[in-house]
Every structure is written in structure tokens, then in C-alpha cells.
Design a protein around this motif. Sequence first.
Motif: not given
Length: 357
Positions: A321-322, A326-327, A329-332, A339-345
Motif C-alpha cells: 500500500i505504502l 508513494l509512487k 504521490g510522486n507522479t502527482l 505520503i508516508t506520514s499520511l499513510y502511517h496515520s
Amino acid sequence: MVSESNLHNISWLSGKRPYQFFGPCSAESIDQLRTTAAGIKEHFSDVIFRAGIWKPRTRPNTFEGVGEEGLKWLVDIREEFGFKVTTEVASPAHVEACLKAGIDVLWIGARTTVNPFSVQAIADALEGVDVPVFVKNPLNPDVSLWSGAVERIAKAGISKLGAIHRGFHLADNKPYRNAPSWDLAVQFKTDHPEIPLICDVSHITGNPVLIPHVAQRSFDLDMDGLMVETHCNPEKALSDAQQQIIPDALREMWGNLIFKSAESKNEAFQTQLDLLRAKIDRIDDSLVELLAQRMNISEEIGLYKKQNKVTILQLQRWQEILERNLKSGNTLNLSEKFITSLYHSIHEESIDKQTNS
Ligand code: PEP
Ligand code: MN
């Protein structure tokens, strides 16, 4: 930033926002203070002149401040230049000496804020007086410790309270001496909107080259002023030599800052801003709605896993998922950190939902 109606146009401090706490790290001699103050006076008038008298140093046998003798020098500086004067207090004895000498403003340093016993002892010594007190954030990134110190001082009856953001000591502070962790300063400001918050750009940066950027950033975050260590001869300074600047450099830095206002009277700007904010509000509504939908599915999965005796955490799935997000997110153009902190939460909430399903 320099709005007239602003809450923080506090009458008990000199002049108007943005407040100017300028002066050397340490008082070294009356001549050093006088030359520095004279340089500052050439460009600024509403200054709260800072100088440490008792210096918290990491190792003994280094310069630990001139002690009480320096209080008299500060009073002389006030008489000669018309500045208010301020110094750091770390114990009841310091408070008593400052009150006796008539120091205008006291500040509590980062090494003291970390210790509730010390803060309480200072608060007790302040009972019955109403001298302005500024509280620096603690060294460690703990906003409630900072708030706790402010609350202890307020409970002692001090109504003229301010705060100083001086950065936090993290495992990796680079490129700063202390990481600004702006989110923590914003958190403090949100929790205490009535307390003026100034930014100590010297102890955050530890390096004059980085000061302009950090100073601008603090104004962009609607902070109320700056503390800048200013010395007539930084190379010869007895403490924090590497981060102090001369008064002319201070003038140049200040002159390049863009002062902003928390509001604008320009109607076209306000209309456009309202339009964009309405768009953001609609997107936020959808975001929360989508997150709720996602969590509902998590709950369903949780139930399903329970029935089949499958663990809630499946490391490989979480890593997928992460990585996947991340991929994209990177293109956007969304940062890895975000993205890391958003997905951790999101993942944490999802685990909670599955656990309780
Ligand atoms: C100082 O202002 O000189 C000082 C010692 O600061 P801090 O408490 O932020 O380290
Ligand atoms: Mn210093």
C-alpha cells in the motif's frame, strides 16, 4: 502581519508588531553592550535589548556569564538608548536579582522549560509581581511541556506572557542547529492564540546564512516578532560566536523581509480567497467522506479476518500500500514525507477499526 487590530499588539511590550528582540547572546562587558546597542540604535528604536547574564553551558569551565554585575549594565543600556531590556532567568535567585534591578522583561530558556520543577520554582518566585515573561520551547519536541510551563507562570499571576520558538533538538537537525519543526510552533499558536509568539532565528539556525529564510518563514506563519542575536564583534563573542550577526547585517536582513498581514482590506483579493477556500472546503468534505468509506471497508475486512483467524497486520500488504501510494504521490508532486506520514496515520486508524470490529 503588522495588522493594527491584531490581538497581539500588546501594550505591555514596546512598540508594535513585529517585536524586535535584538542583542548579544551574552553580556560580556559594558563596552560590548554599549557598542552593540549603539549599532542597533542606528537602525531600530523599538527594541527589547537581550543579553544573557547567566549562561547555561554544556561544559563547565567555559564562559558561564558575568552574573549579577551584568544586570546593572543592562539598566545602563536602557537609560542610554531607551530600549527595554531582557535576560534569561533559570532560578528563583535569578528572578529576585532581576526584579530588584528592574529588568523589564524576563525569559525562560529551553533548558529550563524542560524541567517542571525549575519552572514551578520560578513561578513561585514570580508570585505577586506582573513582570512580562517569555517562555522558550523546551529542547525536546513536546508542545505540552511548553504549554505546561506557560500555564505554571500564568497560574502565578503573570498576565504579560509571551512565547519564543527556538527550534527543537532532534536526532537530525540538519541544516539547522535546532530543527524548526514549524508544525509544533503552529500547534502552540493554535492552542494559545492569545499569547504572542516570536521566533528565535539565531538558535534555530546556528548560522547567519540561514537566518533570512527562517525569519521570512516565521512571518509567513504570522508570528509576532524575531529574536536575533546581535553582537558588535561576533568573532570575539564569548558564547555562540558562530551564529551572531553585526547590527548592519541585522538591518540588511530586516530590510529584505516581506511583512505580511493576517488579513487584507482589498476586496478583490478577499473574493478570490473566499472562492478558493470554498473549493478547499468541498474537497475536504469529499476527503473525509472517502476516508470514512475506506475505514468502513477496513472494518469489514477486520471481521472477515477474525472469522478466518488471520492476523490484522499483514506486513507485506502494508508495504505494498505504502509503495503504491508513494509512487502515485510522486507522479502527482506530493512529497514522500507527506505520503508516508499520511499513510502511517491511515494505517493506524485502519488497524484500530479492524481491532474493534
Ligand atoms: C539564549 O537565548 O542565549 C539561549 C541560551 O537560548 P536557548 O535557551 O534557546 O538555548
Ligand atoms: Mn545564545
